[in-house]
Design a protein around this motif. Sequence first.
Motif, PDB file in Angstrom:
ATOM      1  N   UNK A  67      28.213 -11.890 -16.296  1.00  0.00           N
ATOM      2  CA  UNK A  67      27.817 -13.148 -16.935  1.00  0.00           C
ATOM      3  C   UNK A  67      28.155 -14.377 -16.106  1.00  0.00           C
ATOM      4  N   UNK A  68      28.035 -14.284 -14.798  1.00  0.00           N
ATOM      5  CA  UNK A  68      28.500 -15.339 -13.907  1.00  0.00           C
ATOM      6  C   UNK A  68      27.460 -16.395 -13.595  1.00  0.00           C
ATOM      7  N   UNK A  69      27.646 -17.040 -12.424  1.00  0.00           N
ATOM      8  CA  UNK A  69      26.851 -18.211 -12.066  1.00  0.00           C
ATOM      9  C   UNK A  69      25.354 -17.945 -12.017  1.00  0.00           C
ATOM     10  N   UNK A  70      24.976 -16.805 -11.431  1.00  0.00           N
ATOM     11  CA  UNK A  70      23.542 -16.535 -11.274  1.00  0.00           C
ATOM     12  C   UNK A  70      22.882 -16.345 -12.632  1.00  0.00           C
ATOM     13  N   UNK A  71      23.512 -15.591 -13.519  1.00  0.00           N
ATOM     14  CA  UNK A  71      22.916 -15.379 -14.840  1.00  0.00           C
ATOM     15  C   UNK A  71      22.839 -16.689 -15.619  1.00  0.00           C
ATOM     16  N   UNK A  72      23.886 -17.522 -15.512  1.00  0.00           N
ATOM     17  CA  UNK A  72      23.829 -18.823 -16.188  1.00  0.00           C
ATOM     18  C   UNK A  72      22.674 -19.662 -15.645  1.00  0.00           C
ATOM     19  N   UNK A  73      22.468 -19.604 -14.322  1.00  0.00           N
ATOM     20  CA  UNK A  73      21.370 -20.357 -13.727  1.00  0.00           C
ATOM     21  C   UNK A  73      20.022 -19.823 -14.190  1.00  0.00           C
ATOM     22  N   UNK A  74      19.869 -18.505 -14.225  1.00  0.00           N
ATOM     23  CA  UNK A  74      18.602 -17.911 -14.669  1.00  0.00           C
ATOM     24  C   UNK A  74      18.291 -18.335 -16.098  1.00  0.00           C
ATOM     25  N   UNK A  85      19.377 -20.932 -17.752  1.00  0.00           N
ATOM     26  CA  UNK A  85      19.075 -22.362 -17.834  1.00  0.00           C
ATOM     27  C   UNK A  85      17.657 -22.647 -17.350  1.00  0.00           C
ATOM     28  N   UNK A  86      17.258 -22.025 -16.250  1.00  0.00           N
ATOM     29  CA  UNK A  86      15.918 -22.255 -15.701  1.00  0.00           C
ATOM     30  C   UNK A  86      14.848 -21.735 -16.648  1.00  0.00           C
ATOM     31  N   UNK A  87      15.111 -20.618 -17.273  1.00  0.00           N
ATOM     32  CA  UNK A  87      14.129 -20.086 -18.230  1.00  0.00           C
ATOM     33  C   UNK A  87      13.994 -20.994 -19.456  1.00  0.00           C
ATOM     34  N   UNK A  88      15.053 -21.762 -19.737  1.00  0.00           N
ATOM     35  CA  UNK A  88      14.956 -22.752 -20.820  1.00  0.00           C
ATOM     36  C   UNK A  88      14.196 -23.995 -20.371  1.00  0.00           C
ATOM     37  N   UNK A  89      14.045 -24.167 -19.046  1.00  0.00           N
ATOM     38  CA  UNK A  89      13.248 -25.264 -18.544  1.00  0.00           C
ATOM     39  C   UNK A  89      13.930 -26.168 -17.548  1.00  0.00           C
ATOM     40  N   UNK A  90      15.252 -26.078 -17.428  1.00  0.00           N
ATOM     41  CA  UNK A  90      15.937 -26.991 -16.512  1.00  0.00           C
ATOM     42  C   UNK A  90      17.299 -26.424 -16.124  1.00  0.00           C
ATOM     43  N   UNK A 117      13.374 -17.567  -9.009  1.00  0.00           N
ATOM     44  CA  UNK A 117      13.648 -17.223 -10.407  1.00  0.00           C
ATOM     45  C   UNK A 117      12.403 -17.465 -11.260  1.00  0.00           C
ATOM     46  N   UNK A 118      11.750 -18.598 -11.055  1.00  0.00           N
ATOM     47  CA  UNK A 118      10.525 -18.889 -11.802  1.00  0.00           C
ATOM     48  C   UNK A 118       9.455 -17.839 -11.542  1.00  0.00           C
ATOM     49  N   UNK A 119       9.336 -17.410 -10.289  1.00  0.00           N
ATOM     50  CA  UNK A 119       8.334 -16.404  -9.939  1.00  0.00           C
ATOM     51  C   UNK A 119       8.622 -15.069 -10.608  1.00  0.00           C
ATOM     52  N   UNK A 120       9.873 -14.626 -10.552  1.00  0.00           N
ATOM     53  CA  UNK A 120      10.223 -13.308 -11.094  1.00  0.00           C
ATOM     54  C   UNK A 120      10.141 -13.288 -12.618  1.00  0.00           C
ATOM     55  N   UNK A 121      10.541 -14.385 -13.252  1.00  0.00           N
ATOM     56  CA  UNK A 121      10.612 -14.400 -14.713  1.00  0.00           C
ATOM     57  C   UNK A 121       9.447 -15.133 -15.374  1.00  0.00           C
ATOM     58  N   UNK A 122       8.503 -15.625 -14.579  1.00  0.00           N
ATOM     59  CA  UNK A 122       7.337 -16.288 -15.145  1.00  0.00           C
ATOM     60  C   UNK A 122       7.680 -17.579 -15.864  1.00  0.00           C
ATOM     61  N   UNK A 123       8.717 -18.267 -15.393  1.00  0.00           N
ATOM     62  CA  UNK A 123       9.144 -19.513 -16.021  1.00  0.00           C
ATOM     63  C   UNK A 123       8.713 -20.694 -15.164  1.00  0.00           C
ATOM     64  N   UNK A 124       9.032 -21.893 -15.632  1.00  0.00           N
ATOM     65  CA  UNK A 124       8.657 -23.088 -14.877  1.00  0.00           C
ATOM     66  C   UNK A 124       9.800 -24.097 -14.870  1.00  0.00           C
ATOM     67  N   UNK A 125      11.016 -23.598 -14.831  1.00  0.00           N
ATOM     68  CA  UNK A 125      12.188 -24.472 -14.838  1.00  0.00           C
ATOM     69  C   UNK A 125      12.351 -25.224 -13.536  1.00  0.00           C
TER      70      UNK A 125
END
Length: 320
Positions: free
Chosen positions: A173-180, A182-187, A240-248
């Motif tokens: 549950x570290x930095x990378x997961x927190x970043x993913x 947050x980005x999936x939420x949009x920012x 991250x946006x590419x892999x998860x289909x997000x636009x954060x």
Amino acid sequence: MPIALIFGGTGYIGTNLAESLVADAGTLVVVADIKPPEREIPGVSYVHCDVRKPIDASLFAGLQIDWIFNFAAIHREPGHAAHEYYDTNLAGAENVCALAEAIGCDRILFSSSISVYGPTPAATSEQSTKLPNTPYGVTKLIAEYMHREWLARGASRKLVIVRPGVIYGPADPGNILRMIRAIRRGYFVLPTASTIKKSYGYIYGLIDSMRYAMSLPESLVLYNYVERETMPLGQMIATINEVFGSSGRLIRAPMSLLVLAAKLIQSVNPNLNGIHPDRVRKVGRPTHIVPGFLIERGFDFRYDFKSSLQHWKQARPSDF
């Protein structure tokens, strides 16, 4: 059957290494730790052990240990008083090496840290100057030399020292997961530009590197582990946006504002270590580590950032 003894083996790296050794090499694994496992791994034996105290060799009577792995450490920064890093990391190095002497084990793998280099705004390889500026980094560098003293006392001994960067992967549950998330939420709010570089290492790549280093003929192998290419933060967000289909996207905010917000949140809930003011400052600093030894040796880096995310997403989709 080879036997591996892992001190600090209930932590994230130790747990994944134990699973790898049991599954791939048919190794008998003994985990020695002060902390009980969150989940027990079939085929692994667990022993309660506090490395801050002399280790009772009788705990391992009748076992011919082939490799000792020393992952036991106080490592979270911030989160501990300065003396705790010294009390655990130095006593642990001394007591693990003494245990190896007592039971006649000639092979140790010690997990150090890139913190031994101090700040790393520019490309930093194994040959770079070591200027640790935290109790954790200082104690890890001293512990490296303590293990090297153990190595020098026996002609048949082998020592692997790995300096991992920030390690991420399934169930972490570290930095990378927190970043993913947050980005999936949009920012993703940071006090820095998208051009800042951050070095990270995927857990399965780290384990690949350990097993590779163990196979080398040298009596001393010392190396950094992060993935081969250190990416700018903006490129990581795009991946991250590419892999998860997000636009954060990354949103910049002044460091002073984010530190103030972290202090306010800490005052309400001191247990939220992920948004501690010191951690906010740390996230805003660049880390640029080069795994020079592995690159020179032609090590097969199986993962880049994109493929690691794809592997993680498939291996443990519940994390996201």
